[in-house]
Design a protein around this motif. Structure first.
Motif, mmCIF file in Angstrom:
data_model
loop_
_atom_site.group_PDB
_atom_site.id
_atom_site.type_symbol
_atom_site.label_atom_id
_atom_site.label_comp_id
_atom_site.label_asym_id
_atom_site.label_seq_id
_atom_site.Cartn_x
_atom_site.Cartn_y
_atom_site.Cartn_z
ATOM 1 N N GLU A 164 -5.479 7.760 2.141
ATOM 2 C CA GLU A 164 -4.694 8.655 2.987
ATOM 3 C C GLU A 164 -4.677 10.071 2.427
ATOM 4 O O GLU A 164 -4.829 11.050 3.170
ATOM 5 C CB GLU A 164 -3.255 8.129 3.125
ATOM 6 N N LYS A 165 -4.520 10.190 1.106
ATOM 7 C CA LYS A 165 -4.525 11.512 0.474
ATOM 8 C C LYS A 165 -5.905 12.155 0.615
ATOM 9 O O LYS A 165 -6.022 13.371 0.849
ATOM 10 C CB LYS A 165 -4.163 11.372 -1.007
ATOM 11 N N SER A 166 -6.954 11.365 0.476
ATOM 12 C CA SER A 166 -8.305 11.888 0.616
ATOM 13 C C SER A 166 -8.549 12.409 2.030
ATOM 14 O O SER A 166 -9.119 13.494 2.213
ATOM 15 C CB SER A 166 -9.332 10.795 0.287
ATOM 16 N N LEU A 167 -8.111 11.664 3.029
ATOM 17 C CA LEU A 167 -8.289 12.100 4.417
ATOM 18 C C LEU A 167 -7.538 13.403 4.677
ATOM 19 O O LEU A 167 -8.014 14.267 5.424
ATOM 20 C CB LEU A 167 -7.818 11.005 5.371
ATOM 21 N N ARG A 168 -6.371 13.563 4.075
ATOM 22 C CA ARG A 168 -5.604 14.799 4.228
ATOM 23 C C ARG A 168 -6.340 15.971 3.579
ATOM 24 O O ARG A 168 -6.419 17.070 4.152
ATOM 25 C CB ARG A 168 -4.221 14.626 3.593
ATOM 26 N N THR A 169 -6.888 15.758 2.386
ATOM 27 C CA THR A 169 -7.648 16.809 1.704
ATOM 28 C C THR A 169 -8.852 17.235 2.533
ATOM 29 O O THR A 169 -9.161 18.423 2.649
ATOM 30 C CB THR A 169 -8.112 16.320 0.325
ATOM 31 N N VAL A 170 -9.530 16.260 3.121
ATOM 32 C CA VAL A 170 -10.694 16.536 3.970
ATOM 33 C C VAL A 170 -10.299 17.424 5.142
ATOM 34 O O VAL A 170 -10.980 18.408 5.465
ATOM 35 C CB VAL A 170 -11.303 15.208 4.469
ATOM 36 N N SER A 203 -13.096 14.152 11.712
ATOM 37 C CA SER A 203 -12.045 15.146 11.503
ATOM 38 C C SER A 203 -12.594 16.508 11.107
ATOM 39 O O SER A 203 -11.905 17.524 11.233
ATOM 40 C CB SER A 203 -11.056 14.657 10.431
ATOM 41 N N THR A 204 -13.845 16.554 10.625
ATOM 42 C CA THR A 204 -14.431 17.841 10.241
ATOM 43 C C THR A 204 -15.409 18.375 11.286
ATOM 44 O O THR A 204 -16.001 19.429 11.092
ATOM 45 C CB THR A 204 -15.165 17.721 8.886
ATOM 46 N N GLY A 205 -15.603 17.622 12.370
ATOM 47 C CA GLY A 205 -16.532 18.067 13.401
ATOM 48 C C GLY A 205 -17.982 17.832 13.045
ATOM 49 O O GLY A 205 -18.881 18.436 13.626
ATOM 50 N N ALA A 206 -18.229 16.941 12.079
ATOM 51 C CA ALA A 206 -19.596 16.627 11.671
ATOM 52 C C ALA A 206 -19.994 15.279 12.265
ATOM 53 O O ALA A 206 -19.382 14.798 13.205
ATOM 54 C CB ALA A 206 -19.698 16.630 10.147
ATOM 55 N N ILE A 233 -6.817 20.370 18.459
ATOM 56 C CA ILE A 233 -7.837 21.148 19.162
ATOM 57 C C ILE A 233 -8.496 20.248 20.203
ATOM 58 O O ILE A 233 -8.792 19.084 19.925
ATOM 59 C CB ILE A 233 -8.936 21.657 18.212
ATOM 60 N N LYS A 234 -8.725 20.786 21.381
ATOM 61 C CA LYS A 234 -9.474 20.064 22.404
ATOM 62 C C LYS A 234 -10.507 21.007 22.991
ATOM 63 O O LYS A 234 -10.160 22.061 23.509
ATOM 64 C CB LYS A 234 -8.555 19.536 23.502
ATOM 65 N N ARG A 287 -14.108 19.390 15.632
ATOM 66 C CA ARG A 287 -12.969 18.761 14.963
ATOM 67 C C ARG A 287 -11.797 18.673 15.929
ATOM 68 O O ARG A 287 -11.622 19.531 16.798
ATOM 69 C CB ARG A 287 -12.601 19.508 13.701
ATOM 70 N N ALA A 288 -10.990 17.632 15.771
ATOM 71 C CA ALA A 288 -9.871 17.388 16.679
ATOM 72 C C ALA A 288 -8.611 18.126 16.264
ATOM 73 O O ALA A 288 -7.680 18.278 17.060
ATOM 74 C CB ALA A 288 -9.581 15.892 16.763
ATOM 75 N N SER A 289 -8.574 18.615 15.028
ATOM 76 C CA SER A 289 -7.377 19.303 14.545
ATOM 77 C C SER A 289 -7.716 20.074 13.277
ATOM 78 O O SER A 289 -8.789 19.911 12.699
ATOM 79 C CB SER A 289 -6.252 18.300 14.264
ATOM 80 N N TYR A 290 -6.790 20.915 12.850
ATOM 81 C CA TYR A 290 -6.917 21.575 11.555
ATOM 82 C C TYR A 290 -5.529 21.752 10.968
ATOM 83 O O TYR A 290 -4.518 21.704 11.677
ATOM 84 C CB TYR A 290 -7.627 22.929 11.673
ATOM 85 N N VAL A 291 -5.469 21.915 9.662
ATOM 86 C CA VAL A 291 -4.208 22.178 8.969
ATOM 87 C C VAL A 291 -4.142 23.663 8.680
ATOM 88 O O VAL A 291 -5.012 24.201 7.988
ATOM 89 C CB VAL A 291 -4.099 21.366 7.679
#
Length: 243
Positions: free
Chosen positions: A113-119, A170-173, A217-218, A231-235
């Motif tokens: 979960e922490k890794s996905l957040r960092t990504v 999550s990164t649009g790749a 983001i859509k 990507r579907a979102s960004y922080v």
């Protein structure tokens, strides 16, 4: 614009029997990049080894890929965190990570979960090439992923699949399944082609987000029969927004 690529190769015991097959498409991938693109080669097992600095020198990159050797363990989450927050964050311009792995983590200190957040916070394209190791009928693992009887660890493939698809989406790749040498070659070639052709669109939101807020983001296009990868979102980070 040129792109800086971190080519990360899983050299854990899961790749021991096929590492030489992995190197060939990896070398071909490097040769398909543009001359002004930079690459660093990273190998990870129970630790992370930077086999080459960030460089345009193709001979140095080829030598680094050829020098990769297998080890034990797979600190996937920890090593990706270091790549994103310590290694690539100092590099200007477009950046991408090519992650070749079976997706199973063994021994990381940070959670999935922490890794996905960092990504999500890093804002760097991560292309995941999911390598499926040969099935070992003699492998026996405990629920916690510990090796029993000295056999090879294969881990939770459902969790690995979820993680690798998640970081790419999550990164649009892109996420690629690589089964066999042909699958590996095709995956690397597709990524190289996309890196040569892709461009970035940015926008200014009408209402600024708060620091740390996740913004959805859509992306829609009017042209039919077009595939959009975004990507579907960004922080939101004020420091990154200023750049």
């Amino acid at each position: 614009q040129p792109v800086t690529v971190a080519l990360r190769v899983d050299v854990s015991d899961a790749t021991e029997s096929t590492l030489d097959e992995i190197k060939t498409p990896a070398l071909a991938f490097v040769d398909q990049l543009r001359p002004d693109d930079k690459v660093t080669v990273l190998a990870f097992d129970r630790g992370l080894s930077q086999l080459s600095p960030i460089t345009r020198d193709r001979n140095a990159i080829h030598g680094a890929i050829g020098a990769a050797q297998t080890g034990r363990g797979t600190i996937l989450y920890d090593s990706l965190d270091f790549t994103l927050t310590k290694l690539l964050n100092r590099e200007p311009g477009r950046k991408a990570v090519i992650l070749f792995t079976d997706g199973v983590d063994v021994g990381s200190r940070i959670s999935m979960e922490k890794s996905l957040r960092t990504v999500e916070e890093a804002g760097i394209f991560i292309y995941s090439i999911h390598y499926k190791p040969p099935q070992n009928s003699n492998s026996v693992m405990s629920a916690g992923g510990q090796v029993i009887g000295g056999v090879s660890y294969r881990g939770d493939q459902k969790m690995a699949d979820f993680y690798l698809r998640g970081i790419a989406r999550s990164t649009g790749a892109g996420y690629y399944m690589a089964e066999g040498k042909k699958g590996m070659t095709k995956s690397f070639a597709s990524i190289a082609e996309e890196l040569r052709k892709r461009y970035d669109l940015g926008y200014y939101p009408a209402a600024p987000a708060k620091p740390g807020q996740t913004v959805k983001i859509k992306v829609k296009v009017e042209k039919p029969d077009v595939v959009v990868r975004a990507r579907a979102s960004y922080v939101y980070s004020p420091q990154k927004a200023d750049k």
